[in-house]
Design a protein around this motif. Structure first.
Motif, PDB file in Angstrom:
ATOM      1  N   GLY A   1      -9.291  -2.751  -5.790  1.00 39.87           N
ATOM      2  CA  GLY A   1      -7.944  -2.291  -6.110  1.00 39.87           C
ATOM      3  C   GLY A   1      -6.928  -3.401  -5.962  1.00 39.87           C
ATOM      4  O   GLY A   1      -5.913  -3.441  -6.652  1.00 39.87           O
ATOM      5  N   LYS A   2      -7.202  -4.327  -5.060  1.00 35.53           N
ATOM      6  CA  LYS A   2      -6.247  -5.392  -4.804  1.00 35.53           C
ATOM      7  C   LYS A   2      -6.402  -6.578  -5.738  1.00 35.53           C
ATOM      8  O   LYS A   2      -5.434  -7.231  -6.071  1.00 35.53           O
ATOM      9  CB  LYS A   2      -6.424  -5.889  -3.362  1.00 35.53           C
ATOM     10  CG  LYS A   2      -5.512  -5.207  -2.388  1.00 35.53           C
ATOM     11  CD  LYS A   2      -5.808  -5.666  -0.993  1.00 35.53           C
ATOM     12  CE  LYS A   2      -5.529  -7.147  -0.843  1.00 35.53           C
ATOM     13  NZ  LYS A   2      -5.879  -7.617   0.498  1.00 35.53           N
TER      14      LYS A   2
ATOM     15  N   PHE B   1      -5.456  -6.855 -10.636  1.00 36.35           N
ATOM     16  CA  PHE B   1      -4.338  -7.308 -11.465  1.00 36.35           C
ATOM     17  C   PHE B   1      -4.254  -8.823 -11.511  1.00 36.35           C
ATOM     18  O   PHE B   1      -3.923  -9.406 -12.537  1.00 36.35           O
ATOM     19  CB  PHE B   1      -3.023  -6.709 -10.959  1.00 36.35           C
ATOM     20  CG  PHE B   1      -2.995  -5.213 -11.087  1.00 36.35           C
ATOM     21  CD1 PHE B   1      -3.379  -4.602 -12.253  1.00 36.35           C
ATOM     22  CD2 PHE B   1      -2.607  -4.432 -10.017  1.00 36.35           C
ATOM     23  CE1 PHE B   1      -3.377  -3.231 -12.375  1.00 36.35           C
ATOM     24  CE2 PHE B   1      -2.597  -3.046 -10.122  1.00 36.35           C
ATOM     25  CZ  PHE B   1      -2.981  -2.449 -11.300  1.00 36.35           C
ATOM     26  N   THR B   2      -4.550  -9.451 -10.380  1.00 36.43           N
ATOM     27  CA  THR B   2      -4.558 -10.912 -10.369  1.00 36.43           C
ATOM     28  C   THR B   2      -5.628 -11.426 -11.317  1.00 36.43           C
ATOM     29  O   THR B   2      -5.413 -12.399 -12.051  1.00 36.43           O
ATOM     30  CB  THR B   2      -4.820 -11.415  -8.942  1.00 36.43           C
ATOM     31  OG1 THR B   2      -4.034 -10.646  -8.041  1.00 36.43           O
ATOM     32  CG2 THR B   2      -4.445 -12.862  -8.799  1.00 36.43           C
TER      33      THR B   2
ATOM     34  N   SER C   1       5.849   0.718 -13.540  1.00 33.90           N
ATOM     35  CA  SER C   1       6.030  -0.647 -13.036  1.00 33.90           C
ATOM     36  C   SER C   1       4.878  -1.555 -13.445  1.00 33.90           C
ATOM     37  O   SER C   1       5.063  -2.735 -13.682  1.00 33.90           O
ATOM     38  CB  SER C   1       6.202  -0.637 -11.523  1.00 33.90           C
ATOM     39  OG  SER C   1       5.014  -0.226 -10.913  1.00 33.90           O
ATOM     40  N   ARG C   2       3.680  -0.988 -13.547  1.00 33.90           N
ATOM     41  CA  ARG C   2       2.565  -1.836 -13.969  1.00 33.90           C
ATOM     42  C   ARG C   2       2.733  -2.238 -15.428  1.00 33.90           C
ATOM     43  O   ARG C   2       2.401  -3.350 -15.819  1.00 33.90           O
ATOM     44  CB  ARG C   2       1.246  -1.084 -13.790  1.00 33.90           C
ATOM     45  CG  ARG C   2       0.851  -0.985 -12.337  1.00 33.90           C
ATOM     46  CD  ARG C   2      -0.347  -0.108 -12.151  1.00 33.90           C
ATOM     47  NE  ARG C   2      -0.704  -0.036 -10.739  1.00 33.90           N
ATOM     48  CZ  ARG C   2      -1.669   0.726 -10.280  1.00 33.90           C
ATOM     49  NH1 ARG C   2      -2.370   1.480 -11.104  1.00 33.90           N
ATOM     50  NH2 ARG C   2      -1.946   0.739  -9.001  1.00 33.90           N
TER      51      ARG C   2
ATOM     52  N   ASP D   1       6.876  -4.068 -15.206  1.00 36.37           N
ATOM     53  CA  ASP D   1       7.179  -5.139 -14.258  1.00 36.37           C
ATOM     54  C   ASP D   1       5.992  -6.075 -14.061  1.00 36.37           C
ATOM     55  O   ASP D   1       6.155  -7.287 -13.983  1.00 36.37           O
ATOM     56  CB  ASP D   1       7.601  -4.518 -12.919  1.00 36.37           C
ATOM     57  CG  ASP D   1       8.186  -5.554 -11.981  1.00 36.37           C
ATOM     58  OD1 ASP D   1       8.841  -6.479 -12.495  1.00 36.37           O
ATOM     59  OD2 ASP D   1       7.978  -5.453 -10.770  1.00 36.37           O
ATOM     60  N   LEU D   2       4.797  -5.532 -13.988  1.00 36.78           N
ATOM     61  CA  LEU D   2       3.620  -6.385 -13.788  1.00 36.78           C
ATOM     62  C   LEU D   2       3.173  -7.032 -15.093  1.00 36.78           C
ATOM     63  O   LEU D   2       2.233  -7.797 -15.113  1.00 36.78           O
ATOM     64  CB  LEU D   2       2.457  -5.597 -13.192  1.00 36.78           C
ATOM     65  CG  LEU D   2       2.628  -4.974 -11.816  1.00 36.78           C
ATOM     66  CD1 LEU D   2       1.278  -4.599 -11.237  1.00 36.78           C
ATOM     67  CD2 LEU D   2       3.333  -5.907 -10.869  1.00 36.78           C
TER      68      LEU D   2
ATOM     69  N   GLY E   1      -3.511  -0.842  -2.113  1.00 35.59           N
ATOM     70  CA  GLY E   1      -3.077  -1.432  -3.373  1.00 35.59           C
ATOM     71  C   GLY E   1      -3.217  -0.499  -4.555  1.00 35.59           C
ATOM     72  O   GLY E   1      -3.259  -0.929  -5.689  1.00 35.59           O
TER      73      GLY E   1
ATOM     74  N   LEU F   1       0.685   5.170  -2.585  1.00 33.90           N
ATOM     75  CA  LEU F   1       2.110   5.511  -2.655  1.00 33.90           C
ATOM     76  C   LEU F   1       2.307   7.024  -2.782  1.00 33.90           C
ATOM     77  O   LEU F   1       3.202   7.600  -2.165  1.00 33.90           O
ATOM     78  CB  LEU F   1       2.750   4.793  -3.844  1.00 33.90           C
ATOM     79  CG  LEU F   1       2.539   3.277  -3.889  1.00 33.90           C
ATOM     80  CD1 LEU F   1       3.209   2.682  -5.107  1.00 33.90           C
ATOM     81  CD2 LEU F   1       3.066   2.634  -2.629  1.00 33.90           C
TER      82      LEU F   1
ATOM     83  N   ASN G   1       0.178  -6.572  -4.216  1.00 31.75           N
ATOM     84  CA  ASN G   1      -0.474  -5.776  -5.240  1.00 31.75           C
ATOM     85  C   ASN G   1       0.482  -4.829  -5.944  1.00 31.75           C
ATOM     86  O   ASN G   1       0.408  -4.641  -7.155  1.00 31.75           O
ATOM     87  CB  ASN G   1      -1.598  -4.985  -4.588  1.00 31.75           C
ATOM     88  CG  ASN G   1      -2.579  -4.518  -5.606  1.00 31.75           C
ATOM     89  OD1 ASN G   1      -2.596  -3.361  -5.952  1.00 31.75           O
ATOM     90  ND2 ASN G   1      -3.364  -5.432  -6.130  1.00 31.75           N
ATOM     91  N   GLN G   2       1.392  -4.239  -5.157  1.00 33.65           N
ATOM     92  CA  GLN G   2       2.301  -3.268  -5.775  1.00 33.65           C
ATOM     93  C   GLN G   2       3.382  -3.952  -6.595  1.00 33.65           C
ATOM     94  O   GLN G   2       3.876  -3.380  -7.559  1.00 33.65           O
ATOM     95  CB  GLN G   2       2.972  -2.375  -4.711  1.00 33.65           C
ATOM     96  CG  GLN G   2       2.002  -1.598  -3.830  1.00 33.65           C
ATOM     97  CD  GLN G   2       1.297  -0.475  -4.566  1.00 33.65           C
ATOM     98  OE1 GLN G   2       1.436  -0.322  -5.769  1.00 33.65           O
ATOM     99  NE2 GLN G   2       0.511   0.295  -3.852  1.00 33.65           N
ATOM    100  N   THR G   3       3.789  -5.157  -6.199  1.00 34.58           N
ATOM    101  CA  THR G   3       4.880  -5.802  -6.928  1.00 34.58           C
ATOM    102  C   THR G   3       4.386  -6.835  -7.930  1.00 34.58           C
ATOM    103  O   THR G   3       5.130  -7.231  -8.813  1.00 34.58           O
ATOM    104  CB  THR G   3       5.822  -6.527  -5.952  1.00 34.58           C
ATOM    105  OG1 THR G   3       5.076  -7.514  -5.250  1.00 34.58           O
ATOM    106  CG2 THR G   3       6.428  -5.565  -4.961  1.00 34.58           C
ATOM    107  N   GLY G   4       3.150  -7.296  -7.784  1.00 30.50           N
ATOM    108  CA  GLY G   4       2.622  -8.292  -8.711  1.00 30.50           C
ATOM    109  C   GLY G   4       3.216  -9.673  -8.521  1.00 30.50           C
ATOM    110  O   GLY G   4       3.132 -10.512  -9.407  1.00 30.50           O
ATOM    111  N   ARG G   5       3.829  -9.915  -7.360  1.00 30.57           N
ATOM    112  CA  ARG G   5       4.459 -11.214  -7.105  1.00 30.57           C
ATOM    113  C   ARG G   5       3.498 -12.096  -6.315  1.00 30.57           C
ATOM    114  O   ARG G   5       3.707 -12.346  -5.126  1.00 30.57           O
ATOM    115  CB  ARG G   5       5.761 -11.017  -6.327  1.00 30.57           C
ATOM    116  CG  ARG G   5       6.790 -10.217  -7.084  1.00 30.57           C
ATOM    117  CD  ARG G   5       7.393 -11.072  -8.144  1.00 30.57           C
ATOM    118  NE  ARG G   5       8.289 -10.304  -9.013  1.00 30.57           N
ATOM    119  CZ  ARG G   5       8.822 -10.811 -10.104  1.00 30.57           C
ATOM    120  NH1 ARG G   5       8.553 -12.047 -10.465  1.00 30.57           N
ATOM    121  NH2 ARG G   5       9.620 -10.089 -10.844  1.00 30.57           N
TER     122      ARG G   5
END
Lengths: 338, 415
Positions: free
Chosen positions: A83-84, A87-88, A107-108, A111-112, A151, A156, B376-380
Motif C-alpha cells: 500500500g505504501k 504510488f512511488t 486527491s490521488r 493531487d498525486l 497508507g 482514513l 503516501n497520503q500526500t505523494g510528497r
C-alpha cells in the motif's frame, strides 16, 4: 580517461532526458513486456499460484492490457507493491500501470497526478471480527484494537468512522495483507478492516472461515480500478479501453469460447468494431486491429474473469452485486465502441 | 665589493597556476570544487524540472493539511484532525523515546556482557561469546521481527484475564501494562507553544519532582564533600550516611505525599485493558531487539577497551589488596573509557538510525508517520524524504556533540 567520464555523464544525461519524453506505449512495445504493479499477495485478486504464475482478478487486467498491446498475455512482469510503495513505483516509472485494488479518490487523481482509467470492482470498506467476540455491529467496537494497512484510504475512513460515531479504537498499523492476517489470527487485534472484497478473499484462506464474521456496515465507497501516470494520454487510453473491452464483451455476449467464431464477423456492428473486423479502432489506439480480441481472449470477458477468480463458485464467493452489468441492475457500463 | 640587492621580485603569471608546484594543488582543488558544484546543481535542477513536468513542484504546504490518520502511541495529545506536521512531530518523539531507551539498555547490557566475556569462568565467558556472535552476525531487522513474533504469539489474549484478579503487571498479546503513577492533587500541565503543531504539554508534577530530586542530590553531594574535607583535615571521617539518606528520601516523600501520589492499575474494559502504562508489543520488540543487537557491538568495544589496559594495572591493584570487582570499577574501567567512548558514539548513532526499522512491527516513529503514511497520503516523496534526512542528521549530530563533550571530559588530561 577523463574524456570517458565526461562522455559517460553526458550519456546518462541524454538517457534521463529521453526517458522523460517517450510515451509509455512505445516503451512497452520496445521492451516487449508490460510492467504491471499488483499487490504483494491477495488471493483471488493477485497472488502467485502453486506454479509461481500470478493469477487473479487484478492480474487479469494486466494480462488483458499486455495481450492488447503485445498480443501476448504472458508478456507481463508482475511487480508486487505494498500500500505504501505502489504510488512511488508508478510515479517513478518502475511500473507502467497499477492494477492493485486501489481506490479512485479525488486527491490521488488530482493531487498525486495519476489517472484512473476506470473501475474494475465497486467495493466498500468492511470489518471482520472473530465470531466468538459476539459483536454484531461496527458501532459496538468502542475500544477495540483494529489491524489496518497503512497508507490506504481505509486508514482514513476508519478514523472518520470512529470519530463521527464518537467511539475510540487502537490502530495497529500493518504493511501487507499477509501480515494483517497473521496478526488478526494471533489475536493481536480484535478487528481487521479493509475493502469488503479483500476481507472475503482473506477469510477464504483461513482454516475455519466460518469462525469469522463480516459486520454489516460498509463504511465507504471504494471504487477500485487500474491507474496510470497523469499526462500520458495515449497510454491511458490503451489501458482504459482494454478494461472497457472486457466489460463491453460481457454485455455483447462475447466470451473466450465464442470469440474465434465472432471475430470472423457478425451481424452486430459494435461487436465487429470491437473485434476489429470493421472500422479502425485499433489503429486509433496505435495498436493492431485485433487488440480487443487478444485482450478478451487472454482470460475471457469481465464476467468470466469475475467468475473464475472471485465469483460465487470460488472459495472467495463474492456475489456480482454492484459489479453486475448495467443491464442487470449493476454499475458496470462500458462506453460505446464507435 | 658588491652591494646586496633584493632578489628580483618574481612576477606572477597565470601559467604559474598550472606549472608552479606552489599553486598547482590549490588550482586543482578549486577546479574540482567547481566541477562538483556544477554536478550538484545539475542534479538538483534536473530533479526540480522533472518534478515540475510531473506537475508536482517542490512545496511544503502539505504539512499544514489535516493528517486524517491515527497514531496509536502518542506522548502528547493528537487526533486525526491534526496536521501532518503534528503527526511528524509525534513520530519524532516516538523515535527519540526508542533511541533513549535503546541506548540506555544497550549500554547496560553491553558493559555487563563485555566484562563477563572476559570472565575466568569458562561457561559464563562462552555463553557471552555465543550471544555476541549470534546478534552481531544476523541483521537487526530479523531480530526485530523475531522478537515481535515471540512477544505476540507467546503472550495471552486480554480476555484470558477476564474474571481474574489481574494484579499490577498485565502481559497480553497487545502489550504489557504497568501501574501508572497518578496524583490526586496534581498541579496540572504547562502548555507550551499555544495551539501550533509543535505544542507541548509539560507536567508540573514532573518538574517539581525533578527539581526536588536535583536539590536533594546536590545537598547529599555537599555533605559528602564536607565529610571528605574533614577527613583530609583531621583523619576522621564523620558518619554521614544517615543524614545523606534522609536528605535524599524525606523531601521527595513529602512532595509525593503532598501531591497525593498513588498507582493506577490497568483494568479490562470492553475489548482491551484501560489505564496503566501501556508498553505496546511493537515498542517492546523494537526496544529489546535494538538493545540486544547494539549491546553485542558495545560488548566487543568494552572488551577491547579492557584488553587495552595493561595487565600490570590489574596486578598492581591486586597487590594493593583490591578485590577483583573493585579493581574493575576503580582501576580498569575508568581507564578503558577513553578507548571505549569514541566507538560507542558510533553505536549510539547506529541504534538511533536503526530505529527507522520500526515500521516492520508497526511502531509509529517518524519514518512511520512522516516517511510512511504522510508521504503516501500526500505523494510528497521528495519533501518527506528530505525532511526525514534532516531530522536524522540533526539527531545524530546532537548525539555526537553530547558524546564528544563527554569524551573530552574523561579523556587523559596531560598537563
Amino acid at each position: 580517461m577523463k574524456n570517458k567520464v565526461i562522455l559517460g555523464a553526458l550519456t546518462i544525461a541524454g538517457l534521463a532526458a529521453g526517458a522523460a519524453a517517450a510515451g509509455t506505449l512505445d516503451d512497452v512495445k520496445a521492451r516487449g513486456k508490460l510492467n504491471c504493479g499488483v499487490t504483494t499477495g491477495l488471493v483471488g485478486f493477485a497472488a502467485p499460484n502453486a506454479n509461481g504464475e500470478w493469477e487473479g482478478f487484478d492480474v487479469a487486467v494486466c494480462r488483458a492490457v499486455a495481450a492488447a498491446v503485445l498480443g501476448d498475455s504472458t508478456a507481463v512482469e508482475f511487480v508486487p507493491t505494498t500500500g505504501k510503495t505502489r504510488f512511488t513505483a508508478l510515479a517513478s516509472g518502475e511500473i507502467d500501470m497499477l492494477a492493485r485494488n486501489t481506490t479512485w479518490t479525488f486527491s490521488r487523481d488530482v493531487d498525486l497526478k495519476f489517472e484512473f482509467v476506470g473501475v474494475n470492482y465497486y467495493d466498500g470498506q468492511g470489518f471482520m471480527v472473530p465470531k466468538e467476540l459476539g459483536v454484531s455491529s461496527a458501532k459496538e467496537l468502542d475500544g477495540a484494537t483494529v489491524c489496518i494497512q497503512t497508507g490506504t484510504t481505509t486508514e482514513l475512513n476508519l478514523a472518520d468512522f470512529f470519530r463521527s460515531n464518537n467511539i475510540s479504537y487502537e490502530p495497529v498499523p500493518i504493511e501487507t495483507n499477509a501480515e494483517a492476517q497473521q496478526q488478526y489470527l494471533a489475536g493481536a487485534c480484535d478487528v481487521y478492516t479493509t475493502d469488503a472484497s479483500g476481507l472475503a478473499a482473506t477469510r477464504a484462506t483461513f482454516d475455519d472461515p466460518s469462525a469469522h464474521v463480516l459486520l454489516p456496515e460498509i463504511i465507504s465507497k471504494e471504487p477500485l480500478g487500474p491507474l496510470v501516470r497523469h499526462g500520458d494520454h495515449e497510454w491511458g487510453d490503451v489501458v482504459r479501453w482494454s478494461l472497457n473491452a472486457l466489460v463491453a464483451a460481457e454485455e455483447l455476449g462475447v466470451t473466450s469460447a465464442n470469440i474465434g467464431e465472432m471475430a470472423a464477423g457478425t451481424e452486430n456492428p459494435e461487436i465487429n468494431r470491437l473485434l476489429g473486423t470493421e472500422g479502425t479502432l485499433g489503429e486509433m489506439l496505435g495498436l493492431s486491429a485485433d487488440w480487443a480480441k487478444n485482450a478478451i481472449g487472454a482470460g475471457g470477458n469481465y464476467g468470466e474473469v469475475f467468475a473464475k477468480n472471485i465469483g460465487e463458485d470460488t472459495p472467495i464467493g463474492l456475489a456480482r452485486g454492484l459489479n453486475a452489468q448495467w443491464t442487470e441492475g449493476g454499475l458496470l457500463y462500458a462506453p460505446p465502441f464507435r | 665589493m658588491s652591494t646586496l640587492t633584493d632578489p628580483p621580485k618574481e612576477q606572477f603569471r597565470l601559467s604559474m597556476l598550472l606549472y608552479d608546484t606552489r599553486y598547482r594543488s590549490a588550482t586543482i582543488q578549486v577546479v574540482a570544487m567547481f566541477g562538483f558544484m556544477l554536478l550538484a546543481a545539475w542534479l538538483i535542477n534536473n530533479a526540480i524540472i522533472n518534478l515540475n513536468t510531473l506537475g508536482k513542484p517542490v512545496a511544503f504546504g502539505f504539512l499544514g493539511e489535516t493528517a486524517g490518520y491515527d497514531i496509536n502511541q502518542r506522548l502528547l495529545d493528537y487526533s486525526n484532525q491534526d496536521s501532518h506536521m503534528r503527526a511528524a512531530f509525534l513520530g519524532l518523539l516516538n523515535t527519540l523515546v526508542i533511541a533513549v531507551l535503546g541506548c540506555i539498555a544497550a549500554t547496560i547490557i553491553g558493559v555487563v556482557v563485555g566484562v563477563l566475556r572476559l570472565s575466568s569462568n569458562w561457561l559464563v565467558a562462552r555463553i557471552m561469546t555465543v550471544y555476541v556472535e549470534m546478534f552481531r552476525n544476523v541483521p537487526v531487522l530479523l531480530w526485530i521481527v523475531l522478537i515481535f513474533a515471540i512477544v505476540t504469539e507467546s503472550t495471552p489474549h486480554p480476555k484470558v484475564y477476564k474474571g481474574l484478579d489481574t494484579g499490577a503487571v498485565v502481559v497480553t498479546n497487545r502489550g504489557t501494562y504497568l501501574p501508572e503513577p497518578l496524583f490526586s492533587r496534581s498541579l496540572g500541565d504547562i502548555h507550551l507553544f499555544g495551539n501550533s503543531s509543535l505544542r507541548f504539554d509539560v507536567s508540573i508534577d514532573l518538574i517539581a519532582i525533578l527539581i526536588v530530586l536535583g536539590l536533594s542530590i546536590f545537598a547529599a553531594m555537599k555533605i559528602r564533600q564536607r565529610a571528605d574535607s574533614i577527613q583530609e583535615a583531621t583523619g576522621d571521617r564523620p558518619r554521614t550516611w544517615h543524614t545523606r539518606a534522609a536528605v535524599l528520601i524525606l523531601p521527595i516523600a513529602a512532595l509525593l505525599l503532598a501531591l497525593g501520589f498513588h498507582l493506577g492499575y490497568a483494568e479490562l474494559k470492553g475489548f482491551n485493558f484501560k489505564g496503566g502504562t501501556h508498553l505496546r508489543n511493537s515498542l517492546l520488540a523494537l526496544w529489546l531487539a535494538l538493545s540486544l543487537y547494539t549491546a553485542a557491538f558495545i560488548a566487543e568495544i568494552v572488551r577491547a577497551g579492557i584488553l587495552a589496559i595493561s595487565k600490570g594495572q590489574t596486578e598492581a591493584a591486586a597487590a594493593l589488596g583490591l578485590r577483583p570487582n573493585k579493581t574493575m570499577n576503580l582501576v580498569v574501567l575508568p581507564q578503558a573509557l577513553r578507548v571505549i567512548i569514541p566507538p560507542l558514539i558510533s553505536n549510539y548513532l547506529n541504534l538511533t538510525k536503526n530505529s527507522s526499522l520500526a515500521i516492520a512491527v508497526g511502531y509509529m516513529d517518524i519514518t512511520g508517520t512522516l516517511g510512511g503514511i504522510t508521504m503516501n497520503q500526500t505523494g510528497r516523496e521528495l519533501e518527506c524524504v528530505l525532511m526525514l534526512m534532516l531530522v536524522y542528521l540533526a539527531i545524530s549530530l546532537s548525539i555526537s556533540a553530547v558524546m564528544n563533550w563527554y569524551n573530552e571530559a574523561v579523556k587523559l588530561k596531560e598537563r
